[in-house]
Design a protein around this motif. Structure first.
Motif, PDB file in Angstrom:
ATOM      1  N   SER A 681       0.732  -1.341   0.036  1.00 50.93           N
ATOM      2  CA  SER A 681       0.056  -0.031  -0.003  1.00 50.93           C
ATOM      3  C   SER A 681       0.737   1.325   0.024  1.00 50.93           C
ATOM      4  N   GLU A 682       2.151   0.932   0.356  1.00 51.72           N
ATOM      5  CA  GLU A 682       3.117   2.320   0.438  1.00 51.72           C
ATOM      6  C   GLU A 682       3.406   2.682  -0.989  1.00 51.72           C
ATOM      7  N   LEU A 683       3.351   1.651  -1.988  1.00 51.57           N
ATOM      8  CA  LEU A 683       3.871   1.987  -3.272  1.00 51.57           C
ATOM      9  C   LEU A 683       3.109   2.782  -4.334  1.00 51.57           C
ATOM     10  N   THR A 684       3.608   3.623  -4.697  1.00 51.38           N
ATOM     11  CA  THR A 684       2.806   4.275  -6.049  1.00 51.38           C
ATOM     12  C   THR A 684       2.602   3.509  -7.146  1.00 51.38           C
ATOM     13  N   GLU A 685       1.832   3.978  -8.003  1.00 52.46           N
ATOM     14  CA  GLU A 685       1.594   3.100  -9.200  1.00 52.46           C
ATOM     15  C   GLU A 685       2.741   3.020 -10.018  1.00 52.46           C
ATOM     16  N   GLU A 686       3.415   4.006 -10.142  1.00 53.33           N
ATOM     17  CA  GLU A 686       4.764   3.867 -11.017  1.00 53.33           C
ATOM     18  C   GLU A 686       5.629   2.996 -10.295  1.00 53.33           C
ATOM     19  N   GLU A 687       6.027   3.030  -8.951  1.00 49.58           N
ATOM     20  CA  GLU A 687       6.817   2.050  -8.178  1.00 49.58           C
ATOM     21  C   GLU A 687       6.134   0.565  -8.429  1.00 49.58           C
TER      22      GLU A 687
END
Length: 816
Positions: A681-687
């Motif tokens: 949940s901490e990751l962005t869509e790009e990550e």
């Protein structure tokens, strides 16, 4: 002059010291290993004596100083004669005399008695020291026998003893009878003041006693009988019925103890089988081996716990009340047992109440049930709270069974009716919204204790304890103290709350640490506060049950209340300890969760509870549901199409991520990213695009496997009621599914039949099986399903299963 230096176990020191004082022809330096361990300067003196000795005699025990002693002896071995003995056969290894000499010396020591111990030294001086001095052979002394302090001899036959005893006892044979099993070593050394005091106290209260001594361990080479044999011989009659109503066992070794090792048998189990045949309460008071009375009064027993408290517990003995500690001798380092008279009286009074319970017909017995309650939570939600037990329904079930057994009780119909009765009458200690006046008005008061009556009970407490209670809660029966109102006082009387069902009463445990209706933090005391005593009403409630209601036993229902956590010693309680004060002399039964032995042990040792363990709640596998089930379906489909249908797999990747978020698993799934594990949940869509999707799939499979294969509790257990139908299947399988590396494992066998290694399946739940396309977590769930199906089929094949259920139902309380 010949010099012998002896370092021995404290239990042998006393007799050897007396013997050494009678010898003038050679020098004897005698030390107690226990004293050496406590006094370093004395140990140095003993080591110097070893250097200046001709002969060294050792009887090894468990003290830590023996390694240093042996190091010294290895240096001196060439110029010393060494005789080393001990309970452990390895103790003889350092000896450098012939085995025949060691064997004879051991015989002198083990048979014991002053004459034999004198001859032990004379024999060593002659055979090892070369002195022209005479000695006598070992004098045989009984290994076991029935002995009364007022008798002039040892009786070898119980009928012969009873014939003699009838002549000195003013009571007829219909009175209660108690057997006493005590140590031969104490008898032979005249160290039986403790037994003498117990016998006198029992006889003063009209009890017949059958006291016998025994050597603790059966040894074929000695020819003695085992304690288990003597229990059957002395305390069962010719028809195999108990001739006693209770047994006091003051030998801490287990009944089945043998010098020879058992093959495939457990010593504790052997003794338990004997005690089942005897079928009477077995009392084992505590006797401190390490502490003096003064040390016990100011310290915990610590070193005594393993030997005098924990070991006997394996046989299920009860009433761990300290009755003796040590007394320093006038000469040397002699120590004798010193009775603690007030504790002996307390022990005997509790034994008498157990005898009364046993001999009182069911229709005359009075029983008190106590439910637990959390005083700092909602009353309706916590009355009768107990870990994994439906205490309300359990009490009703017990009451109904009691009525069948002709107890004079009128039970409610159900647990629901019981709780409505309690709450309708406000039969609880006052809380935030219930006044004491409302309790009395609605019928929640079992009794109102006059101040004068309570003062009789309160003034029995030691002055220091009375002062602690007064400092916390004011003068009896309670008064405003530092802004805290008196607890449960109505018109100057203490209110005892509860509900009566005839000869049984049920009450909610009184409040441990708060008073009045205020709840602002100023009137609350921590539930397990080690220093704050309970309010007057708490003490009065338990005293009322014991003295006024005259309960034959108290039953605490469920894990756990707070009686056993009141201020006082951890073990071997004194008359200043609040658990000892409150439980008084009433036999105490405690229906307790079998999976909580540490706190159960506290209840046994601090409130003298006899634990009646109950079964666990049924465990069932958690399984998957709703969005979790949908995620599992999507993961399965992804595994099938990821190689042959890339476009479909790409769509499933998006659906899987969406469903992971919908189930909030994205807050739990961690994946490696840029050198550390990150929550999804901490990751962005790009990550997220940079993470290999197979890693996400693996972690999702692993998380679902944990959820689907985790066992969860289903409902609450009702005491005496075995699971039925599908709950029985779940219960049995929850036991059989556990794999701990033994040969027999239902899950392992099923996995093997399916061509899998269970160890691998459990270790890698996220791994995908190439044959089926399923994760190992899914396969583990299927194995569980097959295991339950096997149990269902077996139960169907057991033709008497349904009949067995009916028989159990008719019997009332099934074996828990």
């Amino acid at each position: 002059m010949l010099t012998i230096t002896a370092i021995v176990w404290q239990s042998y020191y006393n007799g050897l010291f007396k013997a050494s004082q009678k010898i003038k022809d050679f020098r004897i330096n005698l030390y107690s290993a226990r004293i050496l361990e406590r006094d370093f300067s004395l140990l140095e003196c003993a080591l110097r004596d070893l250097e200046n000795s001709d002969i060294v005699f050792l009887y090894r025990s468990t003290e830590g100083i023996w390694e240093e002693i042996e190091r010294k002896l290895k240096e001196l071995r060439s110029k010393l004669k060494i005789l080393s003995l001990g309970n452990d056969p390895a103790s003889i290894a350092i000896s450098n005399v012939s085995p025949d000499i060691l064997s004879t010396v051991y015989r002198y020591l083990i048979v014991n008695g002053e004459k034999n111990l004198v001859n032990l030294f004379l024999y060593i001086a002659n055979r090892v020291g070369g002195m022209n001095i005479s000695y006598e052979p070992v004098e045989e002394i009984p290994w076991e026998g029935l002995y009364h302090p007022r008798g002039e001899r040892v009786f070898r036959d119980v009928e012969e003893y009873l014939e003699w005893y009838r002549g000195i006892s003013p009571k007829g044979e219909n009175c209660p009878k108690v057997g006493i099993l005590f140590s031969r070593l104490h008898w032979i050394n005249g160290n039986i003041e403790v037994e003498r005091l117990i016998i006198d106290e029992l006889e003063r209260n009209g009890v017949w006693v059958i006291p016998g001594f025994a050597y603790a361990i059966k040894d074929a080479s000695l020819g003695n009988k085992g304690m288990d044999e003597l229990v059957l011989e002395w305390f069962l009659d010719r028809e195999g019925r108990p001739r006693i109503d209770g047994l006091i066992k003051s030998i801490f070794f287990l009944l089945g103890s043998r010098r020879e090792k058992y093959e495939g048998k457990d010593v504790a189990s052997e003794g338990i089988e004997i005690l089942k045949r005897l079928n009477v309460p077995i009392f084992c008071p505590i006797q401190s081996y390490f502490k003096t009375v003064e040390e016990w009064e100011r310290e915990e027993l610590n070193l005594d716990i393993a030997w005098t408290i924990a070991l006997p517990e394996f046989e299920g003995v009860i009433e761990p009340i300290i009755v003796s500690a040590q007394r320093e001798g006038e000469e040397g380092f002699e120590r004798r047992r010193e009775p603690i008279e007030e504790r002996v009286e307390k022990f005997v009074r509790r034994v008498l109440r157990w005898l009364e319970l046993r001999r009182t017909p069911p229709e005359e017995r009075r029983v008190a049930f106590i439910l637990h309650n959390n005083p700092c939570a909602s009353v309706e939600a916590t009355v009768g709270s107990a870990a994994h037990l439906d205490s309300l329904e359990s009490v009703v079930k017990i009451l109904k069974r009691m009525k069948e057994m002709v107890y004079r009780v009128e039970p409610p119909e159900s647990g629901k009716e019981l709780i409505e009765l309690i709450m309708g009458r406000k039969a609880i200690s006052e809380f935030r919204w219930t006044t004491v006046g409302e309790i009395v008005e609605k019928g929640g008061a079992l009794a109102l204790v006059e101040k004068e009556k309570y003062l009789e009970w309160f003034n029995e407490l030691p002055p220091s304890t009375r002062q602690r209670v007064i400092e916390s809660w004011g003068e009896p029966p309670g008064e405003y103290k530092n802004g805290i109102p008196p607890a449960m006082v109505y018109n100057g009387k203490i209110v005892i709350t509860g509900v009566s069902f005839g000869n049984a009463v049920l009450m909610v445990q009184p409040k441990r640490g708060c008073a009045g209706s205020r709840c602002d933090g100023q009137v609350c005391k921590i539930l397990h506060d080690p220093d704050t005593p309970p309010p007057h009403q708490y003490i009065a409630t338990y005293k009322w049950l014991s003295r006024a209601f005259k309960a034959h036993c108290i039953v605490h229902v469920g894990t756990h209340g707070n009686l056993e956590f009141l201020p006082g010693k951890g073990v071997a309680l004194s008359n200043q300890c609040l658990p000892d004060i409150c439980i008084d002399t009433v036999p105490h039964l405690y229906i307790y969760n079998a999976d909580n032995p540490p706190e159960g042990t506290i209840a046994k040792r601090r409130s003298y509870a006899v634990l009646v363990d109950h079964m666990q709640t049924v465990l069932t596998t958690g399984g998957l549901y709703d969005e979790l089930l949908e995620l599992d379906r999507l993961l399965g489909e992804y595994e099938q199409v990821k190689k042959r249908e890339p476009s479909r797999a790409h769509i499933l990747e998006h659906l899987i991520i969406q469903t992971i978020r919908k189930t909030n698993l994205d807050r739990e799934i961690k994946i490696p990213f840029e050198g550390k594990r990150r929550v999804l949940s901490e990751l962005t869509e790009e990550e997220l695009q940079q993470v290999p999707f197979e890693l996400i799939v693996e972690e999702a499979h692993s998380r679902l496997s944990l959820i689907r294969n985790t066992q969860i509790q289903e409902g609450m257990h009702i005491f005496g009621r075995i699971p039925e139908g599908e709950r029985r299947v779940e219960f049995i399988y929850s036991i059989l599914r556990y794999d701990h590396g033994e040969e027999i494992s239902l899950r392992r066998e099923i996995a093997k039949l399916l061509g899998y290694d269970l160890k691998e399946i459990l270790a890698f739940p996220q791994k995908i099986d190439e044959r089926s396309g399923k994760s190992y977590g899914e396969i583990a769930e299927e194995i569980d399903g097959l295991g339950k199906e096997i149990i269902r089929e077996i139960l169907k094949e057991v033709k008497g299963d349904a009949l067995g259920e009916n028989q159990l139902a008719r019997s009332g309380l099934e074996k828990d």
